[in-house]
Scaffold this active site. Structure first.
Site, PDB file in Angstrom:
ATOM      1  N   ASP A 190       0.846  -1.186   0.000  1.00 61.45           N
ATOM      2  CA  ASP A 190       0.000   0.000   0.000  1.00 61.45           C
ATOM      3  C   ASP A 190       0.887   1.244   0.000  1.00 61.45           C
ATOM      4  O   ASP A 190       1.794   1.341  -0.816  1.00 61.45           O
ATOM      5  CB  ASP A 190      -0.952  -0.030   1.189  1.00 61.45           C
ATOM      6  N   ASP A 194       1.648   7.431   5.002  1.00 59.19           N
ATOM      7  CA  ASP A 194       0.226   7.779   5.027  1.00 59.19           C
ATOM      8  C   ASP A 194      -0.163   8.493   6.317  1.00 59.19           C
ATOM      9  O   ASP A 194       0.334   8.167   7.407  1.00 59.19           O
ATOM     10  CB  ASP A 194      -0.631   6.524   4.893  1.00 59.19           C
ATOM     11  N   ARG A 243       0.513   9.453  -5.943  1.00 60.53           N
ATOM     12  CA  ARG A 243       0.465   9.879  -4.542  1.00 60.53           C
ATOM     13  C   ARG A 243       1.822  10.327  -4.022  1.00 60.53           C
ATOM     14  O   ARG A 243       2.404   9.718  -3.120  1.00 60.53           O
ATOM     15  CB  ARG A 243      -0.097   8.773  -3.647  1.00 60.53           C
TER      16      ARG A 243
END
Length: 519
Positions: A190, A194, A243
């Site tokens: 992932d 984050d 991202r």
């Protein structure tokens, strides 16, 4: 040279409450490997000092890291944990104690504060093992590599995030780290970095992020807009699909980073986010800046960037690239001082300073690396000690309540309550956070001058609100702090959004009205 203290180990461990811990080696505080001081937004909100001023412990396993946390006098006792070797699932187990909340198969920094985790020498390696920061504050992570953390397959850790922050996290500085994967979501990975669910005042500096489908996000969904005040500087993003980062709401400062081989998109500002993008070098990449995969617009202020062999897609309903000639569509005010390297030298300076094992070197602001002096700051917790403090009064302000007709949002809301209830002029309706603390904001479509607010508690809840802060949500600056509901005065400030953050209470707060006044 480090002096061993094995002869006095048990006495020293007992003094820290660690006598029963196996393998945690106490070292002299002056030998701490932590170097330099926090930069960027991590300097705000009282600053980020980690475990400065506390004991220093050496750990060679994940279990020893957890044991060091659990052996402290309480969950906020400062500690620096020097990590050596490879940390993996085989040597990371849950440890219990009153000052910690750990888990198997992940480095769990939960419900704690005042901690530095620093790799020794060329840096420690967290292999297939993520670092999870939750309900925590004043955390430093430095000189470590986190690699190949998976959310599917075997073994799994931390939801697939190399470093993940969520749930009321404040003041984190991640510096000189290497965060890497070996593929994207289809391979079980992932994000590398984050932030979710009310994470604020974070800096990522001099780090390398590479070989991943996802660099990192700020906000888990279009409704998770409570994350803000993030700085990214002097980092290398290499072979990342997207991202770098993805921003949902909030404010980010992105400067002097080197981006190479961004395969699908880069800085994705959306859902009202604002990004100040200065003196970065984008190379051999696609759609490095814009609003992508949504029609919820984000904003950016650009200056001094170099776009070297960057391609741009065409505009569509959910695809708004900033190029091919990026121009600013907002203005972002930065509350801290910083030095910009020229974009032309960013690839060179980042290649020499970014990542674990680079000697913790930093730029001198003139495109040359230098080694900072060892950290020698006193113990501190991230409180707004440099901002004025106040006690709310009951004197009703005069003038127009600017909240009527404005907008509002917040960190969370209890069932049956609404953010809009604090600006409807009705004392019978109210907002409550989902827990005992939280924040509520009033916002306008253009800059509005405010110098006074009135926090009015709903009937039956008077006296519930304890400590609080008033924050300029445009910049992250704390305008004042204090205790008790009522009228709060601070220096006249022009802003688009003001936040009342409840940091302590005697129950569940109920705010009926959040009134704002020019004077």
């Amino acid at each position: 040279m480090r002096r061993p203290v094995a002869v006095k180990l048990y006495a020293a461990l007992a003094a820290m409450g660690l006598a029963a811990v196996t393998g945690a080696v106490l070292t002299m505080p002056e030998a701490s490997a932590a170097t330099g001081s926090a930069t960027g937004y991590a300097t705000q909100n009282g600053g980020t000092t980690g475990g400065a001023g506390g004991q220093t412990v050496r750990a060679t396993t994940g279990t020893e890291i957890h044991a060091a946390l659990c052996g402290r006098a309480d969950s906020s006792t400062p500690i620096t944990i020097e990590v050596e070797g490879t940390i993996n699932h085989g040597n990371t187990s849950k440890v219990s104690g009153d000052s910690c909340n750990t888990a198997d198969g992940v480095i769990e920094l939960k419900q704690i504060s005042n901690v530095t985790l620093v790799g020794v020498g060329s840096g420690a390696v967290f292999d297939q093992l993520g670092i999870h920061i939750r309900e925590a504050s004043n955390i430093i992570i430095q000189n470590v590599t986190v690699r190949n953390v998976k959310k599917s397959g075997s073994p799994t850790s931390n939801g697939g995030d190399a470093i993940g922050m969520e749930s009321d996290v404040r003041n984190v500085w991640v510096d000189h780290t290497t965060l890497e994967a070996s593929g994207g979501e289809s391979e079980g990975y992932d994000g590398l970095f984050d932030m979710k669910d009310n994470t604020q005042y974070v800096t990522l500096s001099y780090s390398t992020l590479r070989n991943s489908g996802r660099g990192g996000l700020v906000g888990s969904s279009e409704s998770d807009l409570t994350n803000s005040f993030i700085t990214y500087h002097h980092n290398l993003y290499e072979n990342i699909d997207s991202r770098t980062p993805l921003l949902r709401g909030g404010t980010a400062h992105i400067y002097n980073n080197h981006y190479v081989s961004l395969n699908e998109s880069g800085i994705n500002s959306r859902a009202g986010a604002s990004a100040k993008v200065d003196n970065n070098y984008f190379e051999d990449s696609k759609d490095v800046l814009g609003t992508f995969y949504t029609d919820a617009a984000g904003y950016w202020q650009v200056s001094g960037n170099i776009f070297d062999n960057v391609t741009w897609s065409s505009l569509s309903s959910d695809y708004n690239p900033a190029g091919p000639d990026p121009e600013s569509n907002t203005s972002v005010s930065i509350p801290y001082s910083y030095s910009l390297d020229d974009a032309g030298c960013v690839p060179d300076i980042v290649s020499r300073t970014a990542g674990a094992g680079t000697g913790l070197q930093v730029s001198d602001g003139n495109c040359s690396p230098q080694t900072p002096t060892p950290t020698a700051t006193p113990t501190a917790t991230p409180t707004a000690t440099s901002t004025p403090t106040a006690t709310a009064t009951s004197t009703q302000p005069s003038g127009t309540n600017l909240s009527i007709g404005a907008g509002s949002d917040g960190s969370s809301k209890a069932d049956g309550t609404s953010y809009g209830n604090v600006r409807d002029g009705d004392m019978s309706t109210y907002w409550s956070p989902a827990g005992s603390t939280g924040s509520i904001s009033v916002k306008w479509g253009s800059a509005t001058t405010v110098s006074r607010i009135n926090i009015r508690e709903a009937s039956g809840s008077e006296g519930t609100i304890g400590s609080w802060r008033v924050v300029n949500a445009d910049t992250g600056a704390v305008l004042t702090s204090g205790s008790g509901a009522g009228v709060i005065t601070f220096p006249q400030t022009s802003l688009n959004k003001v936040t009342f953050e409840i940091t302590g209470s005697t129950g569940t707060p109920r705010v009926a009205e959040f009134e704002t006044y020019a004077q």
